[in-house]
Design a protein around this motif. Structure first.
Motif, short mmCIF file in Angstrom:
data_model
loop_
_atom_site.label_atom_id
_atom_site.label_comp_id
_atom_site.label_asym_id
_atom_site.label_seq_id
_atom_site.Cartn_x
_atom_site.Cartn_y
_atom_site.Cartn_z
N THR A 1 24.02 64.55 -44.17
CA THR A 1 24.43 65.94 -43.96
C THR A 1 24.97 66.59 -45.23
OG1 THR A 1 26.55 65.11 -43.16
CG2 THR A 1 24.91 65.66 -41.50
N ASP A 2 24.99 65.85 -46.35
CA ASP A 2 25.43 66.45 -47.61
C ASP A 2 24.23 67.18 -48.24
OD1 ASP A 2 26.31 67.15 -50.09
OD2 ASP A 2 26.30 65.10 -50.89
N PRO A 3 24.32 68.52 -48.30
CA PRO A 3 23.14 69.29 -48.77
C PRO A 3 22.73 68.93 -50.19
CG PRO A 3 24.93 70.75 -48.00
CD PRO A 3 25.47 69.36 -48.00
N ALA A 4 23.68 68.45 -51.00
CA ALA A 4 23.32 68.10 -52.37
C ALA A 4 22.50 66.81 -52.40
CB ALA A 4 24.58 67.93 -53.22
N SER A 5 22.69 65.95 -51.40
CA SER A 5 21.98 64.66 -51.40
C SER A 5 20.67 64.72 -50.64
CB SER A 5 22.86 63.58 -50.75
OG SER A 5 24.11 63.51 -51.36
N THR A 6 20.71 65.31 -49.45
CA THR A 6 19.60 65.16 -48.51
C THR A 6 19.09 66.50 -48.03
OG1 THR A 6 20.56 63.10 -47.72
CG2 THR A 6 18.90 64.10 -46.33
N THR A 7 17.79 66.59 -47.86
CA THR A 7 17.22 67.79 -47.27
C THR A 7 16.00 67.40 -46.43
OG1 THR A 7 16.60 70.06 -47.76
CG2 THR A 7 15.63 68.37 -49.15
N VAL A 8 15.67 68.26 -45.48
CA VAL A 8 14.51 68.02 -44.63
C VAL A 8 13.42 69.02 -44.98
CG1 VAL A 8 13.62 68.03 -42.26
CG2 VAL A 8 15.88 67.11 -42.72
N VAL A 9 12.20 68.52 -45.11
CA VAL A 9 11.05 69.40 -45.34
C VAL A 9 10.05 69.18 -44.21
CG1 VAL A 9 9.14 69.93 -46.88
CG2 VAL A 9 11.38 69.40 -47.84
N PRO A 10 10.02 70.08 -43.22
CA PRO A 10 9.02 69.93 -42.16
C PRO A 10 7.63 70.32 -42.66
CG PRO A 10 10.80 71.45 -41.54
CD PRO A 10 10.90 71.23 -43.00
N VAL A 11 6.64 69.57 -42.19
CA VAL A 11 5.24 69.91 -42.46
C VAL A 11 4.65 70.45 -41.16
CG1 VAL A 11 3.00 69.06 -43.23
CG2 VAL A 11 5.10 68.03 -44.12
N THR A 12 3.94 71.57 -41.25
CA THR A 12 3.39 72.16 -40.04
C THR A 12 1.98 72.67 -40.32
OG1 THR A 12 3.86 73.68 -38.22
CG2 THR A 12 4.33 74.46 -40.45
N LEU A 13 1.32 73.16 -39.30
CA LEU A 13 -0.02 73.74 -39.44
C LEU A 13 0.07 75.24 -39.17
CD1 LEU A 13 -2.13 71.11 -37.45
CD2 LEU A 13 -1.88 71.29 -39.92
N PRO A 14 -0.87 76.04 -39.68
CA PRO A 14 -0.81 77.48 -39.45
C PRO A 14 -1.28 77.84 -38.04
CG PRO A 14 -2.74 76.97 -40.74
CD PRO A 14 -2.01 75.67 -40.53
N GLU A 15 -0.66 77.25 -37.04
CA GLU A 15 -1.02 77.51 -35.64
C GLU A 15 0.26 77.71 -34.84
OE1 GLU A 15 -3.66 74.46 -34.22
OE2 GLU A 15 -4.72 74.49 -36.14
N GLU A 16 0.11 78.40 -33.72
CA GLU A 16 1.28 78.89 -33.00
C GLU A 16 2.25 77.78 -32.56
OE1 GLU A 16 0.26 81.77 -30.02
OE2 GLU A 16 2.25 81.63 -29.14
N LEU A 17 1.73 76.79 -31.82
CA LEU A 17 2.65 75.79 -31.28
C LEU A 17 3.33 74.95 -32.35
CD1 LEU A 17 0.88 74.73 -27.95
CD2 LEU A 17 2.90 76.16 -28.25
N PRO A 18 2.59 74.43 -33.35
CA PRO A 18 3.27 73.68 -34.41
C PRO A 18 4.34 74.52 -35.11
CG PRO A 18 0.91 73.31 -34.55
CD PRO A 18 1.12 74.36 -33.49
N VAL A 19 4.05 75.79 -35.36
CA VAL A 19 5.03 76.66 -36.02
C VAL A 19 6.25 76.86 -35.12
CG1 VAL A 19 5.45 79.07 -36.65
CG2 VAL A 19 3.54 77.82 -37.67
N GLN A 20 6.01 77.03 -33.81
CA GLN A 20 7.12 77.19 -32.87
C GLN A 20 8.03 75.96 -32.91
OE1 GLN A 20 7.63 80.08 -31.54
NE2 GLN A 20 9.59 79.23 -30.85
N GLU A 21 7.42 74.80 -32.96
CA GLU A 21 8.22 73.57 -33.02
C GLU A 21 8.99 73.45 -34.32
OE1 GLU A 21 5.73 70.76 -29.96
OE2 GLU A 21 6.22 70.03 -31.97
N THR A 22 8.39 73.91 -35.40
CA THR A 22 9.09 73.89 -36.67
C THR A 22 10.32 74.80 -36.62
OG1 THR A 22 6.99 73.51 -37.78
CG2 THR A 22 8.81 74.27 -39.15
N LEU A 23 10.16 75.95 -35.97
CA LEU A 23 11.29 76.87 -35.84
C LEU A 23 12.39 76.25 -34.97
CD1 LEU A 23 9.32 80.22 -35.48
CD2 LEU A 23 10.77 79.53 -37.40
#
Lengths: 310, 349
Positions: free
Chosen positions: A180-202
């Motif tokens: 949870t330390d923003p300087a150490s760790t970050t999350v990068v979600p990978v998604t597809l340009p389609e509605e449901l995957p984008v909704q899940e990313t949000l």
């Protein structure tokens, strides 16, 4: 994503099929090419990363490719053995006990324990490497499908709350703090340009931040960009309808234009909704590449990501 | 008798959409159908426009259907608590279990509790006899394997000898190994955790009969001749690393794939034309060069997409001799019931 490579741990998340492992491998390659000592890690005995980087089979021990990039495939059992040996000096005993039926049942009955020891191994790689281990500047974790991945990350916090005291609590808290330390760790979600995957990313973005890591960027994979001029379609349509044999090409163009428009709409929605949820978050789009050439795809995406992260 | 269709596949393949379309197809044909999802993202609710909380089968209005359609979203927490209340020997035991810190952590927060409950829900739906078809929309593949393993895992976890050994380590070699294991856990996790865990298992011992029965019932459902496994494959998804693992996992359990459903199937790109034929056809049109280049890019993308389809088909066909169904690429179709019904027309399964 110019600050991405200044983190120590990048958790690449996303559902199966979005190209998460491909992006993880490409990020690792891009970091290594920028001169950093990097490592890509996958969990739970999966073997998706090694073939993408020209290796066969999975190994717990690191293998180095491209001079500076290590590839590791962790399993819960090997991580527990490692933890026991390193933290408790219990090499022989742990191995004997792990063989026992009762401990097998216990390990299975405490599923969060398996997650935690694997995350613990990842954190150890970064914070306290063995003398024999390389000093990694950055580690990329190929995290399981979105829903499951969040549970995985939340398990450190859950375990820390549940245990309250003792060495296991210390480990869990340390991992939770690191994640949870923003300087150490970050999350990068990978998604597809389609509605449901984008909704899940949000949905994922909306959950991040509190007891979970912060969002470092979103990667939209397999975007089709035919780059048709914005004006003049009727003239093209008329010209190709007038000549015989172009019907399949017109169909191709109609389809490609419709898809490009759909994808554009979805990506715009992602931009707007994401800035409402998480503020300024970089979004990187990657093109659809040849599925018959996964290694070439990793190489090309690495070049694109090198530009985005420099 | 109830048919069980288990829809398996990676996330993002259109598996949820396919499960919904299958359910609609069977309901239209006159069957009483329920579709169950154990996916935490609850995508099925979106596709069917259902309220999120539907821990019991909830009717989905379907115009012109000869049968009926219900949907159920698995709610882990509520189901666990209900099982505890139903199966505990007395209220006091139930309340102590529900208050146990280890129970609370396992039942709500940690990875893995989903599968236990999915088994419970699936077996209950089949047992009720109220359905002609139960369709299960599974989570992504890695989870699916956990799901298939769940009955055996339940049996192992609630194995009486292991339980009693963990709670009261006896003598002999096994007892010694257990005491060492318990000692290790205490050393690693702290004594209070071990106390919580031991209390949990002691209380749960009273429920172990129920879980052994559930495990048996679930294994019977998963391996029944009326249970069919469908694999949903996004023909264009390049990441197929665990497809082989999935087929192997089914094979290892003596379960058989019934059908592979390809989703988002792409048309072949048009055959290439001689060199500058397109440029000639478009000569005189403004930005002709840009149009020609864009056509080339679009053809390339379509070729990649079609190549992906072919690779997936060849791969699956090479591994399993099963029926195929192809769902056309129709990105706009999954947004409402009408679109799902159109898709259902392709699935006479």
């Amino acid at each position: 994503m110019s600050t991405l490579f200044s983190r120590r741990l990048v958790v690449v998340s996303g559902k199966g099929g979005v190209g998460r492992s491909t992006v993880t491998a490409a990020l690792g390659l891009a970091a290594a090419r920028s001169g950093r000592r990097a490592c890509v890690v996958e969990l739970a005995g999966l073997c998706a990363l090694p073939p993408l980087l020209g290796l066969s089979g999975r190994t717990y021990a690191p293998r180095t490719v491209a001079g500076r990039l290590d590839v590791r495939s962790l399993t819960p059992v090997e991580s527990v053995q490692d933890f026991g040996e390193r933290k408790l000096g219990l090499g022989g005993i742990v191995r004997a006990v792990l063989g026992a039926r009762v401990t097998g049942a216990f390990l299975e009955a405490v599923p969060g324990f398996q997650d935690l020891v694997q995350l613990g191994k990842v954190e150890n790689l970064i914070s306290e490497p063995l003398s024999s281990d390389p000093r990694y500047d950055i580690v990329f974790l190929d995290a399981p499908a979105t829903g499951h991945g969040l549970t995985l990350l939340a398990s450190a916090q859950a375990m820390a709350e549940m245990t309250r005291v003792g060495p296991f609590h210390d480990l869990a808290s340390r991992i939770a703090d690191f994640l949870t330390d923003p300087a150490s760790t970050t999350v990068v979600p990978v998604t597809l340009p389609e509605e449901l995957p984008v909704q899940e990313t949000l949905e994922l973005a909306a959950q991040l931040g509190d007891a979970l890591p912060t969002l470092g960027g979103v990667i939209v994979n397999q975007v089709e960009r035919p780059h048709f001029p914005s004006q003049g379609w009727p003239a093209v349509e008329a010209a190709l309808t007038a000549e015989p044999g172009w019907a399949p090409w017109l169909q191709l163009a109609r389809r490609a234009r419709a898809r490009a428009e759909d994808q554009h709409t979805v990506v715009q929605h992602l931009h707007h909704a994401l800035s409402a949820i998480a503020g300024e978050v970089p979004i990187v789009t990657l093109p659809r590449l040849d599925p018959a050439d996964p290694r070439g795809t990793v190489d090309r995406i690495a070049s694109t990501l090198a530009g985005e992260t420099s | 008798m109830t048919d069980v269709l288990i829809c398996c596949g990676l996330g993002g393949t259109g598996k949820t959409t396919t499960a919904a379309a299958l359910a609609i197809a069977r309901a239209m044909a006159g069957q009483r159908v329920v579709v169950l999802t154990i996916d935490p993202a609850r995508r099925l609710a979106d596709a069917l426009h259902l309220p999120l909380a539907s821990a019991t089968p909830t009717p989905v209005p379907l115009e012109g259907a000869a049968g009926s359609l219900h949907a159920q979203m698995l709610d882990r927490k509520r189901t666990w608590d209900a099982v505890v209340r139903r199966c505990a020997p007395d209220d006091a035991t139930a309340e102590r279990l529900l208050a146990n810190r280890y129970y609370r952590a396992v039942s709500t927060r940690l990875t893995g509790s989903h599968e236990y409950m999915a088994i419970e829900a699936l077996a209950e739906l089949v047992k009720s006899g109220a359905w002609d078809t139960v369709i299960l929309d599974t989570p992504p593949t890695q989870h699916l394997l956990d799901f298939l393993d769940a009955p055996d895992r339940i049996a192992r976890v609630f194995d009486r000898s292991v339980l009693s050994a963990l709670v009261e380590p006896g003598s002999g070699l096994f007892g010694a190994a257990t005491r060492r294991a318990v000692g290790l856990v205490e050393r690693v996790a702290g004594a209070s955790v071990m106390a919580d865990i031991q209390e949990f298992f002691r209380l749960f011992g009273g429920l172990s009969h129920h879980f052994r029965e559930q495990g048996r019932a679930a294994r019977a459902v998963l391996s029944s001749e009326r249970t069919r496994y469908l694999l949903v494959v996004n023909a264009r998804a390049p990441e197929r690393a665990d497809l082989d693992g999935f087929l192997q996992a089914l094979h290892d359990r003596d379960l058989h794939l019934s059908t592979v459903i390809f989703t988002r199937v792409c048309p072949e790109p048009p055959a290439p034309r001689a060199g500058d034929a397109l440029a000639q056809a478009l000569s005189g049109i403004p930005d002709a060069d840009q149009w020609v280049a864009a056509f080339a890019t679009a053809r390339q993308q379509a070729a990649f997409a079609a190549e992906g389809d072919r690779l997936a088909a060849a791969r699956v066909a090479g591994r399993a001799r099963v029926a195929f169904a192809m769902l056309p690429d129709a990105p706009e179709s999954v947004k409402d019931l009408r679109g799902l019904q159109a898709l259902a027309a392709h699935l006479a399964l």
